[in-house]
Design a protein around this motif. Structure first.
Motif, short mmCIF file in Angstrom:
data_model
loop_
_atom_site.label_atom_id
_atom_site.label_comp_id
_atom_site.label_asym_id
_atom_site.label_seq_id
_atom_site.Cartn_x
_atom_site.Cartn_y
_atom_site.Cartn_z
N MET A 147 16.39 -19.44 21.36
CA MET A 147 16.96 -18.52 22.35
C MET A 147 16.12 -17.25 22.51
O MET A 147 16.49 -16.34 23.24
CB MET A 147 18.39 -18.15 21.96
CG MET A 147 19.36 -19.33 21.95
SD MET A 147 19.32 -20.33 23.46
CE MET A 147 19.90 -19.17 24.68
N ILE A 148 14.99 -17.19 21.83
CA ILE A 148 14.08 -16.03 21.88
C ILE A 148 14.84 -14.74 21.60
O ILE A 148 14.88 -13.81 22.38
CB ILE A 148 13.33 -15.92 23.23
CG1 ILE A 148 12.72 -17.26 23.60
CG2 ILE A 148 12.21 -14.88 23.13
CD1 ILE A 148 11.59 -17.71 22.73
N ASP A 149 15.48 -14.71 20.43
CA ASP A 149 16.10 -13.48 19.95
C ASP A 149 15.55 -13.21 18.55
O ASP A 149 14.47 -13.70 18.21
CB ASP A 149 17.63 -13.59 19.97
CG ASP A 149 18.13 -14.80 19.19
OD1 ASP A 149 17.32 -15.42 18.44
OD2 ASP A 149 19.31 -15.16 19.32
N PHE A 150 16.28 -12.46 17.74
CA PHE A 150 15.73 -12.10 16.44
C PHE A 150 15.56 -13.32 15.52
O PHE A 150 14.78 -13.28 14.57
CB PHE A 150 16.60 -11.04 15.76
CG PHE A 150 17.93 -11.55 15.27
CD1 PHE A 150 18.08 -11.93 13.95
CD2 PHE A 150 19.01 -11.65 16.12
CE1 PHE A 150 19.30 -12.40 13.49
CE2 PHE A 150 20.23 -12.11 15.67
CZ PHE A 150 20.38 -12.50 14.35
N LYS A 151 16.27 -14.41 15.79
CA LYS A 151 16.10 -15.61 14.96
C LYS A 151 14.79 -16.33 15.26
O LYS A 151 14.36 -17.17 14.48
CB LYS A 151 17.28 -16.56 15.18
CG LYS A 151 18.58 -16.07 14.55
CD LYS A 151 19.66 -17.12 14.65
CE LYS A 151 20.92 -16.64 13.98
NZ LYS A 151 22.00 -17.66 14.05
N LEU A 171 16.78 -1.42 20.01
CA LEU A 171 16.07 -0.16 19.79
C LEU A 171 14.79 -0.38 18.99
O LEU A 171 13.74 0.20 19.32
CB LEU A 171 16.98 0.83 19.04
CG LEU A 171 16.44 2.24 18.85
CD1 LEU A 171 16.21 2.91 20.19
CD2 LEU A 171 17.39 3.07 17.99
N THR A 172 14.85 -1.24 17.99
CA THR A 172 13.66 -1.53 17.19
C THR A 172 12.62 -2.25 18.02
O THR A 172 11.41 -2.00 17.89
CB THR A 172 14.05 -2.38 15.97
OG1 THR A 172 15.09 -1.73 15.24
CG2 THR A 172 12.86 -2.58 15.06
N CYS A 173 13.06 -3.18 18.88
CA CYS A 173 12.12 -3.88 19.76
C CYS A 173 11.42 -2.90 20.69
O CYS A 173 10.21 -3.01 20.94
CB CYS A 173 12.85 -4.95 20.57
SG CYS A 173 13.29 -6.42 19.65
N LEU A 233 7.43 -9.32 23.41
CA LEU A 233 6.48 -8.24 23.20
C LEU A 233 6.57 -7.69 21.77
O LEU A 233 5.56 -7.32 21.17
CB LEU A 233 6.72 -7.13 24.22
CG LEU A 233 6.39 -7.48 25.67
CD1 LEU A 233 6.77 -6.33 26.60
CD2 LEU A 233 4.92 -7.83 25.83
N ALA A 234 7.79 -7.66 21.22
CA ALA A 234 7.95 -7.20 19.83
C ALA A 234 7.27 -8.16 18.87
O ALA A 234 6.59 -7.74 17.92
CB ALA A 234 9.44 -7.07 19.50
N LEU A 244 11.90 -5.20 8.32
CA LEU A 244 13.26 -4.86 7.88
C LEU A 244 14.03 -4.20 9.02
O LEU A 244 15.20 -4.51 9.27
CB LEU A 244 13.21 -3.94 6.66
CG LEU A 244 12.73 -4.56 5.35
CD1 LEU A 244 12.76 -3.52 4.25
CD2 LEU A 244 13.61 -5.73 4.97
N LEU A 245 13.39 -3.26 9.71
CA LEU A 245 14.05 -2.61 10.84
C LEU A 245 14.29 -3.59 11.97
O LEU A 245 15.29 -3.52 12.68
CB LEU A 245 13.20 -1.44 11.33
CG LEU A 245 13.09 -0.24 10.39
CD1 LEU A 245 12.10 0.78 10.95
CD2 LEU A 245 14.44 0.41 10.18
N TYR A 246 13.39 -4.55 12.13
CA TYR A 246 13.51 -5.54 13.20
C TYR A 246 14.69 -6.48 12.96
O TYR A 246 15.35 -6.92 13.89
CB TYR A 246 12.21 -6.34 13.28
CG TYR A 246 12.17 -7.40 14.35
CD1 TYR A 246 12.29 -7.07 15.69
CD2 TYR A 246 12.00 -8.74 14.02
CE1 TYR A 246 12.23 -8.04 16.67
CE2 TYR A 246 11.94 -9.72 14.99
CZ TYR A 246 12.06 -9.36 16.32
OH TYR A 246 12.01 -10.33 17.29
#
Length: 415
Positions: A378-382, A31-33, A94-95, A12-14
Motif C-alpha cells: 500500500m506504499i505506507d510506512f510498512k 510530518l516525518t516524511c 520520496l521519504a 525511529l522517527l519514521y
C-alpha cells in the motif's frame, strides 16, 4: 558510525515516534516524511546527493497505478479520498528515496540490525524499572489497552499469540510486527550487500533475532526471513543435484517446523484476536470475491478499504494481506496494474545490483510471502521492508560502475 546513528534516528522517527513520548497534532508519520523530503531537497540543492533520471522514473512507475486508480475513482464513483492517498504515496516514495540516498542499503540495514539489541535493552529496562498500566478508554478486542511505562517511554502490550499468560511488544517501534520487520531487514543486510561477516558474527545476530522473535512473536517477519534463507540456499546451488537435495532436506525441514509456528496466527484458540485469521480472512475473501459489485472494478476507494469493511460488518477488520487490501481499495484492475509495475521494476533492476542473482531472487520471494500477512504494497510506512531495497537496486548499474572504472583507468594513463 555517525551515519549509522543518524540513520537509526531517522528510521525511529519514521516508524514510531510516539513510543518515545513525542506528540504533535499532525500525524507524526506524515510530518516525518515531510522532514525527510526536505532533507532530500536540501541535499540535492547543496550537492550532497544526486537525483538521477532513473530515480524519477522508478518513483513515477510506482506512483502511476495509484494515480490511474485515484483519477478513475474520482470520475466514476466520485470519491476524492484516492486523490489524497496519491499525495501520501508520493510522500512515502520520496521519504524512502531520501533514506536510500543518504544511508544506502548497507547502512540502512545495519542501522536496523543494531536497533535489535538497542530495542531489547530498552524493553528490558522498561520492564524492570517501569510499571504496567491499563487504559479502559481504548480497550477493544484488538487492543487490550495495556502499556509499559517508564520515564518518557510508553510501550504498547498485546496478548501473546503463542501462550495465554504471555504478552508481546514492539518497544520503541510500537506494534510488535513493526519491530519484527525491522529485525528481519537487519538480518537480510547480513546476506545482501558488500560487507562480509564471519560465521560467529552471524550466529550472534541470529541469537539476537530469535530473542526478538520471543518478544514480538512476529511470525510474518519470521516467515519472510525463512523463505529468503531457504530460497537463497536452494537457488545458490541449483546446478548441483547433491547440494539441492541436501539443502531441501536440512533447510527445508527446519523451515517446515517453523512455518507451522508462523501459521499459528490462524489458530483462533490463542489469546491474540488478531491471530485468529481464519474467520477474519473468510470475511475479507468473501467480500472480495462476492461482495464487491462488478461496477467497482477499481475498488471502493484508495485508503478506504478498512472503513468500508467496518461499515459493512459493524466492527473493524484488520486486512493484513497486501493482495486482499489492494483488491478492496483498488479493485481487480488496479491490483493487476500495481503488481505488474512492482514486478516489472524488480525485473528491470535485477541486473543493476551487484548482489548475486540468487540472493536477489530470494529477497523477492520472501517479500511475496511476507505480503500474505502484511499490507506491504500500500506504499505506507510498512513498505519500508522492500521499497528502499528496490530503490537501492535501481541506483548505479553494473554498466555505470564499469564505465566509471574505465574512465578512472583512462585518467591514470595520462599521468
Amino acid at each position: 558510525m555517525w551515519r549509522i546513528l543518524g540513520g537509526l534516528l531517522a528510521i525511529l522517527l519514521y516508524l514510531s515516534p510516539k513510543a518515545v513520548g513525542i506528540s504533535f497534532p499532525l500525524a507524526m508519520h506524515t510530518l516525518t516524511c515531510v522532514g525527510l523530503v526536505c532533507m532530500l531537497g536540501i541535499g540535492w540543492f547543496g550537492g550532497l546527493i544526486t537525483i538521477t533520471l532513473r530515480d524519477i522514473i522508478i518513483c513515477l512507475c510506482l506512483l502511476s497505478p495509484f494515480v490511474c486508480v485515484g483519477i478513475i475513482q474520482f470520475l466514476v464513483i466520485h470519491e476524492i479520498a484516492g486523490l489524497k492517498y496519491i499525495a501520501l504515496v508520493a510522500l512515502n516514495l520520496l521519504a524512502a528515496l531520501t533514506l536510500t540516498k543518504y544511508f544506502s542499503w548497507e547502512l540502512y540495514s545495519k542501522a536496523f540490525r543494531w536497533s535489535i539489541p538497542f530495542n531489547i535493552i530498552l524493553i528490558s529496562a522498561v520492564l524492570l524499572l517501569g510499571s504496567i498500566s491499563f487504559d479502559p478508554t481504548i480497550h477493544t478486542i484488538y487492543d487490550p489497552g495495556l502499556f509499559m511505562d517508564w520515564k518518557n517511554f510508553h510501550f504498547t502490550l498485546a496478548p501473546s499469540s503463542l501462550a495465554l499468560e504471555k504478552v508481546r511488544t514492539g518497544g520503541i517501534f510500537g506494534h510488535a510486527n513493526i519491530f519484527g520487520m525491522v529485525a528481519t531487514i537487519g538480518m537480510l543486510g547480513l546476506y545482501i550487500g558488500k560487507e562480509r561477516t564471519s560465521l560467529m558474527v552471524r550466529i550472534s545476530w541470529w541469537v539476537l533475532f530469535i530473542f526478538s522473535f520471543v518478544i514480538t512473536e512476529s511470525r510474518s517477519s519470521l516467515l519472510m526471513l525463512l523463505v529468503f534463507m531457504v530460497a537463497n540456499n536452494i537457488l545458490q546451488s541449483w546446478n548441483s543435484i547433491k547440494k539441492v537435495v541436501k539443502n531441501i532436506v536440512v533447510v527445508g525441514g527446519v523451515f517446515c517446523i517453523l512455518l507451522a509456528v508462523a501459521f499459528m496466527r490462524f489458530d483462533e484458540q490463542t489469546g491474540d484476536i488478531t491471530s485468529g485469521r481464519a474467520g477474519i480472512m473468510d470475511i475479507v475473501s468473501a467480500e472480495v470475491l462476492d461482495g464487491l459489485p462488478t461496477t467497482q472494478a477499481f475498488g471502493v476507494g484508495l485508503g478506504l478499504g478498512i472503513s468500508y469493511l467496518e461499515q459493512q460488518y459493524g466492527f473493524m477488520i484488520p486486512v493484513d494481506n497486501s493482495y486482499f487490501r489492494l483488491l478492496i481499495d483498488a479493485g481487480l484492475l488496479g491490483t493487476l496494474m500495481f503488481l505488474f509495475v512492482v514486478g516489472f521494476c524488480f525485473w528491470r533492476a535485477r541486473k543493476n545490483i551487484l548482489t548475486p542473482q540468487y540472493t536477489y531472487g530470494a529477497f523477492v520471494l520472501g517479500m511475496v510471502a511476507h505480503s500474505l500477512f502484511e499490507s506491504d504494497f500500500m506504499i505506507d510506512f510498512k513498505s519500508f521492508i522492500w521499497l528502499p531495497f528496490l530503490l537501492y537496486a535501481t541506483q548505479d548499474s553494473v554498466d555505470d560502475k564499469n564505465y566509471k572504472n574505465h574512465e578512472s583507468s583512462r585518467d591514470l594513463d595520462h599521468i
